[in-house]
Design a protein around this motif. Structure first.
Motif, PDB file in Angstrom:
ATOM      1  N   PRO A   1       1.158  -0.864  -0.198  1.00  0.00           N
ATOM      2  CA  PRO A   1       0.066  -0.418   0.084  1.00  0.00           C
ATOM      3  C   PRO A   1       0.870   1.356  -0.328  1.00  0.00           C
ATOM      4  CG  PRO A   1      -0.805  -1.566   1.471  1.00  0.00           C
ATOM      5  CD  PRO A   1       0.569  -2.256   1.439  1.00  0.00           C
ATOM      6  N   ALA A   2       1.951   1.831   0.992  1.00  0.00           N
ATOM      7  CA  ALA A   2       3.219   2.383   0.889  1.00  0.00           C
ATOM      8  C   ALA A   2       3.630   3.127  -0.791  1.00  0.00           C
ATOM      9  CB  ALA A   2       3.761   2.810   1.625  1.00  0.00           C
ATOM     10  N   ALA A   3       3.173   1.696  -1.611  1.00  0.00           N
ATOM     11  CA  ALA A   3       4.482   2.128  -2.530  1.00  0.00           C
ATOM     12  C   ALA A   3       3.407   2.584  -3.801  1.00  0.00           C
ATOM     13  CB  ALA A   3       4.525   1.179  -3.078  1.00  0.00           C
ATOM     14  N   ARG A   4       1.876   2.614  -3.912  1.00  0.00           N
ATOM     15  CA  ARG A   4       1.013   2.588  -4.760  1.00  0.00           C
ATOM     16  C   ARG A   4       0.360   3.747  -4.933  1.00  0.00           C
ATOM     17  NH1 ARG A   4      -2.543   1.961  -0.400  1.00  0.00           N
ATOM     18  NH2 ARG A   4      -4.165   2.971  -0.595  1.00  0.00           N
ATOM     19  N   LEU A   5       0.940   4.533  -3.884  1.00  0.00           N
ATOM     20  CA  LEU A   5       0.731   5.866  -3.819  1.00  0.00           C
ATOM     21  C   LEU A   5       0.990   6.645  -5.360  1.00  0.00           C
ATOM     22  CD1 LEU A   5       0.519   6.499  -0.373  1.00  0.00           C
ATOM     23  CD2 LEU A   5      -1.602   6.210  -2.139  1.00  0.00           C
ATOM     24  N   GLU A   6       2.015   6.626  -5.148  1.00  0.00           N
ATOM     25  CA  GLU A   6       2.057   7.290  -6.492  1.00  0.00           C
ATOM     26  C   GLU A   6       2.614   6.761  -8.216  1.00  0.00           C
ATOM     27  OE1 GLU A   6       3.657  10.852  -6.939  1.00  0.00           O
ATOM     28  OE2 GLU A   6       2.857  10.756  -5.295  1.00  0.00           O
ATOM     29  N   ASP A   7       2.776   5.730  -8.031  1.00  0.00           N
ATOM     30  CA  ASP A   7       2.477   4.927  -9.216  1.00  0.00           C
ATOM     31  C   ASP A   7       1.012   4.690  -9.908  1.00  0.00           C
ATOM     32  OD1 ASP A   7       5.327   3.823  -8.368  1.00  0.00           O
ATOM     33  OD2 ASP A   7       4.196   2.771  -7.951  1.00  0.00           O
ATOM     34  N   SER A   8       0.290   4.884  -9.387  1.00  0.00           N
ATOM     35  CA  SER A   8      -0.802   4.403  -9.898  1.00  0.00           C
ATOM     36  C   SER A   8      -1.945   5.751 -10.231  1.00  0.00           C
ATOM     37  CB  SER A   8      -1.801   3.822  -9.411  1.00  0.00           C
ATOM     38  OG  SER A   8      -1.741   3.178  -8.484  1.00  0.00           O
ATOM     39  N   GLY A   9      -3.001   6.017 -11.028  1.00  0.00           N
ATOM     40  CA  GLY A   9      -4.181   7.130 -11.315  1.00  0.00           C
ATOM     41  C   GLY A   9      -4.490   6.862  -9.952  1.00  0.00           C
ATOM     42  N   ARG A  10      -5.180   7.840  -9.200  1.00  0.00           N
ATOM     43  CA  ARG A  10      -5.978   8.058  -8.197  1.00  0.00           C
ATOM     44  C   ARG A  10      -7.044   9.005  -8.144  1.00  0.00           C
ATOM     45  NH1 ARG A  10      -5.802   4.870  -3.116  1.00  0.00           N
ATOM     46  NH2 ARG A  10      -6.415   5.719  -1.523  1.00  0.00           N
ATOM     47  N   LEU A  11      -8.286   8.974  -7.854  1.00  0.00           N
ATOM     48  CA  LEU A  11      -8.967  10.140  -7.770  1.00  0.00           C
ATOM     49  C   LEU A  11      -9.861  10.569  -5.658  1.00  0.00           C
ATOM     50  CD1 LEU A  11     -10.398  12.825  -8.637  1.00  0.00           C
ATOM     51  CD2 LEU A  11     -12.190  11.301  -9.660  1.00  0.00           C
ATOM     52  N   ASP A  12      -9.595  10.918  -4.914  1.00  0.00           N
ATOM     53  CA  ASP A  12     -10.008  10.995  -3.980  1.00  0.00           C
ATOM     54  C   ASP A  12     -11.045  12.132  -3.536  1.00  0.00           C
ATOM     55  OD1 ASP A  12      -8.215   8.624  -3.277  1.00  0.00           O
ATOM     56  OD2 ASP A  12      -6.966   9.866  -2.450  1.00  0.00           O
ATOM     57  N   ILE A  13     -12.470  11.821  -3.333  1.00  0.00           N
ATOM     58  CA  ILE A  13     -13.079  13.207  -2.752  1.00  0.00           C
ATOM     59  C   ILE A  13     -13.146  12.931  -1.324  1.00  0.00           C
ATOM     60  CG2 ILE A  13     -15.644  13.753  -3.646  1.00  0.00           C
ATOM     61  CD1 ILE A  13     -15.900  12.284  -6.323  1.00  0.00           C
ATOM     62  N   THR A  14     -13.152  13.935  -0.792  1.00  0.00           N
ATOM     63  CA  THR A  14     -13.164  13.822   0.768  1.00  0.00           C
ATOM     64  C   THR A  14     -14.175  14.992   0.789  1.00  0.00           C
ATOM     65  OG1 THR A  14     -11.171  13.253   1.139  1.00  0.00           O
ATOM     66  CG2 THR A  14     -11.506  14.203   2.613  1.00  0.00           C
ATOM     67  N   ARG A  15     -15.067  14.316   2.076  1.00  0.00           N
ATOM     68  CA  ARG A  15     -15.978  15.397   2.729  1.00  0.00           C
ATOM     69  C   ARG A  15     -14.869  15.823   3.851  1.00  0.00           C
ATOM     70  NH1 ARG A  15     -21.863  12.545   3.081  1.00  0.00           N
ATOM     71  NH2 ARG A  15     -22.302  13.991   4.596  1.00  0.00           N
ATOM     72  N   MET A  16     -14.839  17.563   3.941  1.00  0.00           N
ATOM     73  CA  MET A  16     -13.968  17.584   4.548  1.00  0.00           C
ATOM     74  C   MET A  16     -15.123  17.498   6.464  1.00  0.00           C
ATOM     75  SD  MET A  16     -10.943  17.481   3.504  1.00  0.00           S
ATOM     76  CE  MET A  16      -9.932  18.828   5.208  1.00  0.00           C
ATOM     77  N   THR A  17     -15.140  16.989   7.315  1.00  0.00           N
ATOM     78  CA  THR A  17     -16.612  16.572   8.390  1.00  0.00           C
ATOM     79  C   THR A  17     -15.323  16.854   9.718  1.00  0.00           C
ATOM     80  OG1 THR A  17     -16.907  14.267   8.189  1.00  0.00           O
ATOM     81  CG2 THR A  17     -18.479  15.749   6.976  1.00  0.00           C
ATOM     82  N   LEU A  18     -15.963  16.942  10.610  1.00  0.00           N
ATOM     83  CA  LEU A  18     -15.262  16.906  11.975  1.00  0.00           C
ATOM     84  C   LEU A  18     -14.539  16.218  11.872  1.00  0.00           C
ATOM     85  CD1 LEU A  18     -15.193  17.754  15.137  1.00  0.00           C
ATOM     86  CD2 LEU A  18     -16.756  16.308  15.468  1.00  0.00           C
ATOM     87  N   GLY A  19     -13.207  16.501  12.124  1.00  0.00           N
ATOM     88  CA  GLY A  19     -12.082  15.177  12.208  1.00  0.00           C
ATOM     89  C   GLY A  19     -10.721  15.192  11.324  1.00  0.00           C
ATOM     90  N   THR A  20     -10.932  15.836   9.724  1.00  0.00           N
ATOM     91  CA  THR A  20     -10.753  16.031   8.876  1.00  0.00           C
ATOM     92  C   THR A  20      -9.037  16.474   8.968  1.00  0.00           C
ATOM     93  OG1 THR A  20     -11.972  17.398   7.756  1.00  0.00           O
ATOM     94  CG2 THR A  20     -12.453  14.694   7.346  1.00  0.00           C
ATOM     95  N   TRP A  21      -9.447  17.734   9.843  1.00  0.00           N
ATOM     96  CA  TRP A  21      -8.419  18.692   9.679  1.00  0.00           C
ATOM     97  C   TRP A  21      -6.560  18.165  10.425  1.00  0.00           C
ATOM     98  CZ3 TRP A  21      -5.125  17.163  14.176  1.00  0.00           C
ATOM     99  CH2 TRP A  21      -5.530  16.332  15.312  1.00  0.00           C
ATOM    100  N   SER A  22      -6.943  16.560  10.567  1.00  0.00           N
ATOM    101  CA  SER A  22      -5.725  15.810  10.845  1.00  0.00           C
ATOM    102  C   SER A  22      -5.377  14.255   9.549  1.00  0.00           C
ATOM    103  CB  SER A  22      -5.836  14.320  12.146  1.00  0.00           C
ATOM    104  OG  SER A  22      -7.021  13.447  11.623  1.00  0.00           O
ATOM    105  N   GLY A  23      -5.751  15.095   8.296  1.00  0.00           N
ATOM    106  CA  GLY A  23      -5.911  14.081   6.881  1.00  0.00           C
ATOM    107  C   GLY A  23      -6.233  13.028   7.588  1.00  0.00           C
ATOM    108  N   LYS A  24      -5.807  11.924   5.757  1.00  0.00           N
ATOM    109  CA  LYS A  24      -6.789  11.401   5.634  1.00  0.00           C
ATOM    110  C   LYS A  24      -6.906   9.226   6.920  1.00  0.00           C
ATOM    111  CE  LYS A  24      -8.405   7.409   2.730  1.00  0.00           C
ATOM    112  NZ  LYS A  24      -7.844   6.580   1.350  1.00  0.00           N
ATOM    113  N   GLN A  25      -5.729   9.211   7.129  1.00  0.00           N
ATOM    114  CA  GLN A  25      -5.608   7.844   8.065  1.00  0.00           C
ATOM    115  C   GLN A  25      -5.907   8.499   9.493  1.00  0.00           C
ATOM    116  OE1 GLN A  25      -1.384   5.657   7.187  1.00  0.00           O
ATOM    117  NE2 GLN A  25      -2.491   5.192   4.771  1.00  0.00           N
TER     118      GLN A  25
END
Length: 553
Positions: free
Chosen positions: A187-211
């Motif tokens: 999982p740690a390697a995949r992020l820069e190798d493949s295409g990706r589209l993330d849609i994030t709802r910035m609700t309570l708690g999202t100040w700290s980043g996805k994980q």
């Protein structure tokens, strides 16, 4: 501007080296970092025999995150076990960390950091990457840079503020070079190798980043067990990595910003295109098999119709967040649902009180819904979820278009389903559904099936708000089963429930979960009420499987 960064790996007293640094570019630029392949040999992979570390780059590594801190979005890890690559930030900041267990003598990590002009912007607004919907702006078309031929290895991040509007996101084209489930063995390697589209709802708690969102919500649930709910475990990011376009994504008003993050990958396809629309009221006619309707006091007066195919019925359910200020005879506001396509169709129900969680069940393929408030300053909110079904027995019914007019042309005959509220397919990231006619007793011998599809590399997690299938002596004839469904439609039973004891969380492991409810004429309970959320896949969620649920939920 370019800078060469040299980091000698000099261990501390504990034999470990650990250093982090933040890089920033000027406005309108992004940070590009190239990693020297030779210097990665100093970051030895984890020994094969170790049990503590599961990935090769968990012991010694170079980690990049898309922001200013360790809580920003991860972009990947490198070590001697992986080829060197380049990292690009979506905005103007990047955070790097170099860590090594027992580094080799004389080991050095070399980086070249460059500030480059961004190609990510909202077309007509120059280099702007954010927008707020208002009276003058309620629509947006957004695409990957250079669509349909985006450059390789770029990252873009856009922020959309819906304000007081309900918002619908339609991804009209999606062609990304990556696995459909956004998963890989590393999982740690995949992020820069493949295409990706993330849609994030910035609700309570999202100040700290996805994980880190999950960690914050887990802690909140632990210190506030009385408030434990699906919100404690559900993720706010939907990730898409292949070519399968999602169904429309609905966002309620006043729910926080939506962040769209795009990475083209090393071998980009066409990229993506999406249309974003904001409105006070939903479209006049809704014809999808399932959907979501969000309304608030800013809407003032809305009417819409839900249509299903012939020989189908419709269920419209109000979620837990729905609220109306109580008024006598619904004078100051309310919600009205009718069993047919017009405002004069038979009344299914009218609601004008704070406690609103309930369902409405049509007898045919059309439903008319009206919402109104007299005072826009009074708090009102409707979270509505609808679905259609073709399950149940068929019989004929005549519907009159008007109660005041008689004669030819004022009526039509249609075949309707007796199994009102019996099953359906739901393509949403959240929702509410129930047994047929809940909470009214239902004693028609039936087998009803609901199929839940969670978008964006997520799997459904199910929680029951109420559960009563009658005495345990009827477990052979009245019971509920839950299945995990793979892409090849192979079903694995996750659970079977009966009686009156409310189940805990049920988590699926694919994007598709099936709920099958078997009912007999002896059914003595009032049924069940369930809600679901999308749960992000990946090992960071394994702790959810071990939690004990709160029986008072």
């Amino acid at each position: 501007m370019q800078a060469v960064i040299t980091l000698p790996l000099q261990p501390g007293s504990d034999g470990r080296y650990d250093c982090d640094l933040s890089l920033s570019a000027a406005a309108g630029h992004y940070v590009h970092v190239e990693v020297d392949q030779g210097s990665l040999r100093a970051l030895a992979p984890c020994p094969n025999a170790t049990r503590r570390h599961r990935q090769p780059c968990d012991c010694s590594f170079l980690e990049a995150r898309d922001g200013l801190s360790a809580y920003a979005e991860p972009m990947g890890r490198l070590c001697a076990a992986r080829n060197a690559t380049a990292f690009n930030s979506a905005d103007r900041h990047m955070w790097l960390r170099v860590a090594a267990d027992q580094p080799r003598a004389g080991g050095v990590v070399r980086l070249i950091a460059t500030s480059r002009r961004t190609t990510c912007h909202l077309g007509w607004k120059g280099t702007e990457t954010s927008i707020t919907f208002s009276g003058n702006t309620t629509g947006l078309t957004l695409s990957s840079p250079g669509y349909p031929r985006p450059p390789a290895s770029i990252r873009c991040q856009y922020t959309i503020d819906p304000g007081s509007y309900a918002m619908v996101i339609n991804v009209t084209d999606l062609d990304l070079a990556g696995p459909e489930d956004c998963q890989s063995k590393d999982p740690a390697a995949r992020l820069e190798d493949s295409g990706r589209l993330d849609i994030t709802r910035m609700t309570l708690g999202t100040w700290s980043g996805k994980q880190q969102v999950v960690v914050g919500r887990q802690l909140y649930a632990m210190v506030s067990p009385g408030l434990y709910s699906l919100d404690s475990v559900s993720d706010t990011t939907m990730s898409f990595c292949g070519k399968k376009r999602p169904k429309a994504i609905s966002v309620p008003p006043y729910s926080g910003n939506v962040r769209v993050t795009y990475h083209s990958g090393s071998s980009p396809g066409r990229g993506f295109m999406m249309k974003v629309e904001a409105s006070r009221c939903p479209p006049a006619d809704l014809r999808e098999p399932s959907g979501t309707v969000f309304l608030n006091n800013e809407a003032r007066n809305c009417a819409f119709r839900i249509f299903a195919p012939d020989n189908n019925t419709i269920t419209f359910f109000l979620g837990d967040n729905s609220y109306l200020t109580q008024s006598a005879d619904c004078k100051d506001g309310g919600l009205e649902v009718r069993d047919g396509p017009s405002a004069s169709s038979p009344l299914l129900g009218r609601v004008c009180e704070p406690s609103m969680v309930r369902g409405f069940y049509s007898t045919g393929p059309a439903m008319h819904v009206k919402f109104w408030v007299q005072d826009s300053n009074s708090y009102s909110r409707i979270d509505g979820y609808y679905l259609t079904t073709d399950q149940g027995e068929v019989h004929q019914q005549t519907t009159f278009l008007s109660e005041e007019i008689s004669g030819p042309g004022n009526s039509f005959s249609e075949k309707i389903r007796a199994g009102r509220g019996c099953g359906g397919s739901i393509h949403q990231d959240q929702g509410v559904f129930s047994s047929p006619m809940y909470p009214a007793p239902y004693r028609n011998a039936s087998v009803c099936r609901w199929d839940l599809y969670a978008p964006g590399a997520r799997s459904p997690v199910l929680a029951f708000r109420a559960f009563d299938l009658g005495p345990i002596t009827s477990c052979d004839t009245d019971f509920l089963e839950i299945f995990d469904v793979d892409d090849d439609n192979t079903e694995t039973r996750l659970a079977r429930f009966c009686g009156q004891e409310k189940p805990g969380f049920v988590r699926g492991h694919s994007h598709h979960m099936a709920v099958r409810y078997t009912i007999s004429v002896r059914n003595g309970g009032v049924g069940w009420l369930a809600e679901f959320r999308g749960l992000a896949t990946g090992d960071q969620w394994h702790v959810v499987d071990t939690w004990k649920t709160n029986p008072n939920l």
